[in-house]
Scaffold this active site. Structure first.
Site, short mmCIF file in Angstrom:
data_model
loop_
_atom_site.label_atom_id
_atom_site.label_comp_id
_atom_site.label_asym_id
_atom_site.label_seq_id
_atom_site.Cartn_x
_atom_site.Cartn_y
_atom_site.Cartn_z
N HIS A 121 0.85 -1.19 0.00
CA HIS A 121 0.00 0.00 0.00
C HIS A 121 0.89 1.25 0.00
CE1 HIS A 121 -3.80 -2.10 0.68
NE2 HIS A 121 -3.13 -2.89 1.50
N CYS A 143 -2.17 -2.61 -3.18
CA CYS A 143 -2.74 -2.20 -4.46
C CYS A 143 -1.67 -1.75 -5.46
CB CYS A 143 -3.76 -1.09 -4.24
SG CYS A 143 -3.11 0.33 -3.34
N SER A 371 -21.16 48.99 0.01
CA SER A 371 -20.87 49.24 1.42
C SER A 371 -21.48 48.12 2.23
CB SER A 371 -21.43 50.59 1.85
OG SER A 371 -22.84 50.61 1.71
N PHE A 374 -19.00 46.74 7.75
CA PHE A 374 -17.72 47.26 8.23
C PHE A 374 -17.29 48.56 7.57
CE2 PHE A 374 -17.53 42.63 8.83
CZ PHE A 374 -17.36 42.60 10.20
N GLY A 375 -17.82 48.87 6.41
CA GLY A 375 -17.39 50.08 5.72
C GLY A 375 -17.58 49.95 4.22
N LYS A 391 -11.97 46.04 1.09
CA LYS A 391 -12.91 46.52 2.11
C LYS A 391 -12.17 47.44 3.07
CE LYS A 391 -16.18 42.67 2.14
NZ LYS A 391 -16.96 41.73 2.98
N ASP A 482 -23.63 34.20 10.03
CA ASP A 482 -24.46 35.20 9.34
C ASP A 482 -24.70 34.79 7.89
OD1 ASP A 482 -25.97 37.47 9.00
OD2 ASP A 482 -24.28 38.86 8.87
#
Length: 620
Positions: A121, A143, A371, A374-375, A391, A482
């Site tokens: 193997h 194998c 937007s 956060f901004g 961002k 979220d």
């Protein structure tokens, strides 16, 4: 003579787990190879070495390196295996040369043993199965063919004085193929050329692997640009599409309009494949259709493959090659391979290896595109060439110190259905987060602006994309907190990616984070979240059910005109969202499974992914 020391070195061994209750751990040991045995000692400073184990060389059945793409959990990263009696010893060397020395020496001393195995193997035994062939018995026959003479009695040549680069690759080394070009000027990295072969030196980091080219140059490259060279690996073929739904496959093939346009794609059952082909021959010239053929396997060992029973082949590439030249029972010959997403290279975990703090001077701001919590969000460029979303964090909007601690970890989350965080700018205020740019913006807006144009199959494909990303986060033990259509983004070819995972942990606005706040997203929250603020992967599942509802209602607001307090009361009394017009009964059943009262009764994302894939494959 039998006690003559051939090799000795400090290595790391993994426990052999001779009993079922034995722990799986790693120990530093001093290994000594003689003509008679392989022994290992505990080496404590200032004390005599204590013998911890010994294997008679005559009892060894196989010695070979271990090829694996998993992260090695100890600080020596070069594994090899010694199979003896009914046991398996994994040993980890500090570097490639050390491993080669031990494997060659052990092979030389054991190549005439009577008990050698014909097959072994090549990958690890882990979590109750072999990673190479998925067999569930630890003592199952291997194998891969074992050659006890391979490289025995052969010492690697030293480098020439004027060239200290590594010699060309040894046969045991893992060879990978580049699926994409990769350009770089970073001295730690290596440029890639599509379809070129490279030697894999270190895969201990998930997203950046160290490789060597044919000229001996070494460096880090994105692991998502590479695939292991193997006769059964389909990813190098232009007709293979790894993760594509039946609906998307049909759309792509219909768009070509060419008789015999085809692709091979993953079926809903893991490890199986489907050939999808465009034809005008079945119905009429003006009403073409897509035929789907499952690639079947024989019960032979090794397996063989066929679509039509008369024509059986040793591999899938051989099967496809035959049907590209002969109909052989198919409705038409496979003429034009169609590939989805191969034209554009995947995003990388970070813009460069080890780079997550970005110099502000490297960024160019182009235009404001939105937007958020956060901004502002801007379209921009990194080094004037890579398109990115920037961002800009509004002062007081987030807990910056906490976020910076987590940012490097978040960057390492990388999946085709997640929006990639590339890095952060910390040298000036306000700080900036640099993300992968998504062409068509947020999913909720996209659904509303295109309302009335979507087929139900397309909407299901969107849910599948989101579920793929969430299944990855679930496996990584990351909670989104979220999940909603507004926090998913739409890219080229209508690919949907999950964004802003885990970001609500850093929000300072109580109106958003408190369940009594006016901005708190109650309509996507599970009962245990709005009652007790208990977040988990199962609370994400509830939110995913609401996201599915958003998608199949083409961007409507859930619970529409109800206030937050009314929604809480409705959900607490057992009320659930109605079935959207475009959702089938099966799809709506899945939504309701996501909205079970008790978290433990809700399905995991991995299960949801299977269920949605089955619906997509069999038709709504």
């Amino acid at each position: 003579m039998n006690n003559f020391i051939l090799l000795e070195e400090q290595l790391i061994k993994k426990s052999q787990q001779k009993r079922r209750t034995s722990p799986s751990n790693f120990k530093v040991r001093f290994f000594v190879l003689t003509k008679a045995s392989l022994a290992y000692f505990e080496d404590r400073h200032g004390k005599k070495r204590t013998l911890k184990g010994s294997i008679e060389l005559s009892r060894i059945k196989c010695v070979e390196i271990v090829k694996s793409d998993i992260s090695i959990p100890c600080h020596y990263k070069y594994p090899f295996q010694v199979v003896h009696d009914n046991y398996l010893l994994y040993v980890f060397a500090p570097d490639r040369e050390s491993r080669q020395r031990w494997v060659l020496a052990l092979k030389e001393e054991t190549r005439n043993n009577n008990s050698l195995v014909p097959k072994y193997h090549p990958n690890f035994w882990m979590d109750g199965k072999w990673r190479c062939c998925s067999q569930l018995e630890k003592l199952a026959t291997g194998c891969a063919q074992y050659d006890p003479t391979k490289n025995a009695s052969k010492k690697p040549l030293p480098p020439t004085p004027e060239d200290n680069r590594r010699p060309l690759w040894e046969p045991e080394e893992t060879v990978v193929i580049a699926l994409y070009d990769y350009q770089t000027n970073d001295p730690q990295e290596l440029a890639l050329r599509r379809n070129e072969e490279y030697c894999l030196l270190d895969s201990s980091e998930i997203h950046w692997w160290r490789v060597q080219d044919r000229n001996g140059h070494e460096g880090y490259v994105p692991s998502s640009y590479l695939v292991e060279k193997s006769p059964n690996n389909l990813e190098t073929y232009e007709w293979y599409n790894k993760s594509i739904s039946r609906d998307k496959a049909e759309k792509l093939l219909l768009d070509t309009g060419k008789e015999g346009a085809f692709m091979v794609r993953d079926s809903r059952t893991a490890g199986t494949y489907t050939v999808s082909v465009f034809t005008k021959a079945v119905v009429s010239e003006n009403n073409p259709c897509i035929k789907h053929y499952h690639i079947k396997e024989t019960n032979d060992n090794p397996k063989r493959y066929y679509v039509a029973e008369k024509y059986v082949f040793d591999s899938i590439p051989l099967l496809i090659n035959y049907h590209q030249h002969n109909g052989g029972g198919l409705v038409t010959r496979l003429r034009y391979p169609v590939c989805f997403g191969r034209q554009k290279a995947p995003v990388t975990a970070g813009l460069r290896y080890g780079k997550w703090v970005i110099d502000p001077s490297e960024l160019t701001f182009v235009q404001e595109i939105g937007s958020g919590q956060f901004g502002l969000v801007h379209l921009g460029y990194w080094l004037n060439k890579d398109k990115v979303a920037i961002k800009t964090i509004r002062e007081g909007a987030m807990s910056e110190e906490d976020f910076i601690e987590e940012a490097e970890v978040m960057m390492k989350l990388s999946h085709p259905k997640l929006v990639q965080l590339y890095g952060v700018c910390l040298e000036q205020a306000p700080i900036c987060l640099v993300f992968e740019f998504m062409e068509h913006g947020c999913l909720s807006d996209y659904l509303r602006t295109q309302r009335g144009l979507f087929a139900a199959e397309t909407l299901l494909g969107m849910c599948l994309d989101v579920c793929e990303g969430m299944a990855y986060l679930e496996e990584a033990c990351v909670i989104h907190r979220d999940l909603a259509a507004r926090n998913c983004l739409v890219g080229e070819n209508q690919v949907i990616k999950v964004s802003d995972f885990g970001m609500t942990r850093f929000v300072l606005d109580d109106q958003y984070t408190s369940s009594t706040g006016t901005k708190f997203p109650v309509k996507w929250a599970s009962p245990e979240v709005f009652s007790f603020s208990r977040y988990s992967s199962k609370s994400d599942v509830w939110s995913f059910g609401v996201l599915m509802w958003e998608v199949f209602s083409e961007g409507k607001i859930p619970y529409e005109n109800r206030s937050n307090s009314e929604v809480v009361e409705d959900i607490s009394t057992g009320f659930r969202l109605y079935k959207p017009r475009l959702a089938s009964t099966h799809v709506y059943q899945i939504m309701n499974h996501c909205w079970k009262e008790r978290p433990e009764d809700r399905p995991a994302f991995s299960r949801l992914l299977r269920q949605l894939a089955e619906i997509a494959e069999s038709g709504l």
